[in-house]
Each structure stands twice: as C-alpha cells, then as structure tokens.
Design an enzyme around this catalytic site. Structure first.
Site, PDB file in Angstrom:
ATOM      1  NE  ARG A  73      -2.377  -0.769   3.611  1.00  0.00           N
ATOM      2  CZ  ARG A  73      -2.916  -0.257   4.691  1.00  0.00           C
ATOM      3  NH1 ARG A  73      -4.095   0.340   4.624  1.00  0.00           N
ATOM      4  NH2 ARG A  73      -2.317  -0.338   5.855  1.00  0.00           N
TER       5      ARG A  73
ATOM      6  CB  THR B  90      -2.596   7.332  -2.009  1.00  0.00           C
ATOM      7  OG1 THR B  90      -1.950   6.092  -2.356  1.00  0.00           O
ATOM      8  CG2 THR B  90      -1.834   8.478  -2.624  1.00  0.00           C
TER       9      THR B  90
ATOM     10  CG  ASP C   3       1.880  -3.218  10.118  1.00  0.00           C
ATOM     11  OD1 ASP C   3       1.971  -4.408   9.739  1.00  0.00           O
ATOM     12  OD2 ASP C   3       2.081  -2.242   9.375  1.00  0.00           O
TER      13      ASP C   3
ATOM     14  CG  ASP D 271       5.555  -3.921  10.872  1.00  0.00           C
ATOM     15  OD1 ASP D 271       6.275  -4.416   9.975  1.00  0.00           O
ATOM     16  OD2 ASP D 271       5.278  -2.712  10.924  1.00  0.00           O
TER      17      ASP D 271
HETATM   18  C1  PRP Z   1      -2.084  -4.802   5.717  1.00  0.00           C
HETATM   19  C2  PRP Z   1      -2.992  -6.000   5.828  1.00  0.00           C
HETATM   20  C3  PRP Z   1      -3.799  -5.907   4.560  1.00  0.00           C
HETATM   21  C4  PRP Z   1      -3.943  -4.421   4.385  1.00  0.00           C
HETATM   22  C5  PRP Z   1      -5.310  -4.023   4.853  1.00  0.00           C
HETATM   23  O1  PRP Z   1      -1.036  -5.054   4.884  1.00  0.00           O
HETATM   24  O2  PRP Z   1      -2.285  -7.202   5.973  1.00  0.00           O
HETATM   25  O3  PRP Z   1      -3.172  -6.479   3.445  1.00  0.00           O
HETATM   26  O4  PRP Z   1      -2.949  -3.807   5.214  1.00  0.00           O
HETATM   27  O5  PRP Z   1      -5.530  -2.685   4.593  1.00  0.00           O
HETATM   28  P1  PRP Z   1      -6.589  -2.182   3.522  1.00  0.00           P
HETATM   29  O6  PRP Z   1      -7.846  -2.982   3.761  1.00  0.00           O
HETATM   30  O7  PRP Z   1      -6.752  -0.742   3.842  1.00  0.00           O
HETATM   31  O8  PRP Z   1      -6.031  -2.422   2.163  1.00  0.00           O
HETATM   32  P2  PRP Z   1       0.110  -3.990   4.658  1.00  0.00           P
HETATM   33  O9  PRP Z   1      -0.218  -3.126   3.474  1.00  0.00           O
HETATM   34  O10 PRP Z   1       0.413  -3.270   5.928  1.00  0.00           O
HETATM   35  O11 PRP Z   1       1.327  -4.897   4.203  1.00  0.00           O
HETATM   36  P3  PRP Z   1       2.077  -6.099   4.971  1.00  0.00           P
HETATM   37  O12 PRP Z   1       1.190  -7.303   4.898  1.00  0.00           O
HETATM   38  O13 PRP Z   1       3.325  -6.279   4.175  1.00  0.00           O
HETATM   39  O14 PRP Z   1       2.354  -5.666   6.396  1.00  0.00           O
HETATM   40  N1  URA Z   2      -3.249  -3.075   8.138  1.00  0.00           N
HETATM   41  C1  URA Z   2      -2.876  -3.571   9.338  1.00  0.00           C
HETATM   42  O1  URA Z   2      -1.948  -4.379   9.434  1.00  0.00           O
HETATM   43  N2  URA Z   2      -3.560  -3.152  10.421  1.00  0.00           N
HETATM   44  C2  URA Z   2      -4.557  -2.290  10.345  1.00  0.00           C
HETATM   45  O2  URA Z   2      -5.150  -1.952  11.385  1.00  0.00           O
HETATM   46  C3  URA Z   2      -4.930  -1.780   9.085  1.00  0.00           C
HETATM   47  C4  URA Z   2      -4.259  -2.195   7.996  1.00  0.00           C
END
Ligand code: PRP
Ligand code: URA
Length: 214
Positions: free
Chosen positions: A109, A113, A205, A208
């Site tokens: 992400r 944005t 997160d 993480d």
């Molecule tokens: C987190 C989570 C989802 C996303 C959810 O991933 O695991 O994939 O955010 O958010 P959204 O519904 O607003 O899209 P992140 O982008 O933090 O990546 P990661 O899995 O590498 O930590």
């Molecule tokens: N992604 C995460 O890992 N946690 C949240 O709360 C939202 C998006």
C-alpha cells in the site's frame, strides 16, 4: 453470526476466537505467540468457511460391517494469501484442507494514499477452476482485498471467499459494493478506521507483528 443480517458476511461467534483475538490485540503479546494465534484462528475460521463443501459417499468396511459413508466430493481449492501478512494464515487453512494449492499475491500500500499495488501474482495453472479463499488478517479500507479479488477474477476465478481475522465496517462495505458475489468470513468486526487507515481498536500492523519487523 451474520453481520447486519447480511447473509454474505459471517462473523465468528465463538468464545475461543474471541479469547484468542484478545490475546493478539494486546500490544505486549510476543511475536511467537502472535504468529501462533494467527494460525490457530485461521484454522477456526476455515472450519466455518468450508461449511458448504459438497460431500459424496463412498463404500468402506468398518470393523463391524460395510457402509456408505460421507466423504468430501473433492472440490479443488486454492488459498490466496495477500503478502505479507496473509502468509500467517496459510498454515491454518492447509492443516484443515491439506490438498489446497497456494497462490501468492504480492501487494503493498502506498503509505500516503493507502492505494494498493499488485507487484507479484503466482497461481496454479488451473486457478480458474478452483474455489478461491483469499486470506489476510486485516480488512481495513478494503483496498488490498478488493485488488486481490479483482486479480483473481481477471484470471477467470468465479467462486471466491474472503477470510480475515479483524474487519472494519468500511472494509466490509467496500467488498460488499465491489464484489457482491464474495462471501466474507471474519473473526471480529471492529469499530472504525483511524485517520491513518488502521483498524480501531484492532491489533496494529499485522505484518509487522507476525514477522517481528518493528
Ligand atoms: C495490511 C494487511 C492488509 C492491508 C489491509 O497489509 O495485511 O493487506 O494492510 O488494509 P486495507 O484494507 O486498507 O487495504 P500492509 O499493506 O500493511 O502490508 P504487509 O502485509 O506487508 O504488512
Ligand atoms: N493493516 C494492518 O496491518 N492493520 C490495520 O489496522 C490496518 C491495515
């Protein structure tokens, strides 16, 4: 339990899930425990999400007599973890559905944005004929799940379910509007998103916390 009487949104209504989620939400829970709990709850939600798997019967011999007994009809399933955090759920699904294939979808992400971008997608060749279970611990804005589901549809997939541990109402609304054909299975529905797109109260997160990167 259905969320807002919507037959396409299933919220786990089970004390084990509620208890385990509370441990996960605690910021003092260790990476090891957090990772194990993701897997365990993943298994419990898989139990619910596979409730409609078709059965057939086969003849077996028990020690007492011959009998026609239920057996899975052999529906082909693929579990699709959204990288990274979705990886934490794969083991729980595979423990219950060992014959499932795994299709990885890489998504990040944009920090500003919050827009998701697909950077990797590797699926089995017969993905279009499989029932798909997209998995990710968090459904926040819904952007990542929306993009992952759209990618699977682009590849011809017709039967898709989404499995998450914690969902925000905003994320559920997004998926229901963009993909009315997709059933959502979640461990809990939380209150809201904060201004940074994190689920409140949430668990922070997820990536993480699973991988110990913070
Ligand atoms: C987190 C989570 C989802 C996303 C959810 O991933 O695991 O994939 O955010 O958010 P959204 O519904 O607003 O899209 P992140 O982008 O933090 O990546 P990661 O899995 O590498 O930590
Ligand atoms: N992604 C995460 O890992 N946690 C949240 O709360 C939202 C998006």
């Amino acid at each position: 339990m259905l969320y807002q009487n919507d037959e396409h949104v299933h919220v786990m209504d089970h004390p084990l899930v509620a208890h385990k989620l509370t441990i996960m939400r605690n910021k003092n829970t260790s990476t090891k425990d957090f990772r194990e709990l993701v897997s365990e709850i993943g298994m419990l939600i898989t139990y619910e999400a596979t409730r409609d798997l078709p059965l057939t019967t086969k003849h077996i011999e028990t020690p007492i007599c011959g009998a026609e007994m239920p057996t899975l009809a052999g529906k082909k399933i693929a579990v699709v973890p959204i990288l990274r955090a979705g990886l934490g759920l794969v083991d729980g699904v595979l423990r219950l559905v060992p014959s499932a294939r795994v299709a990885h979808i890489g998504m990040y992400r944009d920090e500003e944005t919050l827009e998701p971008h697909v950077y990797f997608c590797k699926t089995p060749q017969d993905i279009a004929s499989r029932d798909i279970m997209v998995v990710d611990p968090m459904l926040a804005t819904g952007g990542s799940a929306d993009a992952a589901i759209s990618e699977m549809k682009k590849r011809g997939c017709k039967h898709i379910k989404l499995m998450v541990l914690v969902a925000a109402p905003e994320g559920i609304q997004c998926i229901r509007e963009r993909h009315p054909d997709v059933d959502i299975f979640c461990g809990a529905v939380d209150e809201k998103l904060n201004e940074r797109g994190y689920i409140v109260p949430g668990l922070g997160d997820a990536g993480d916390r699973i991988f110990g990167t913070k």
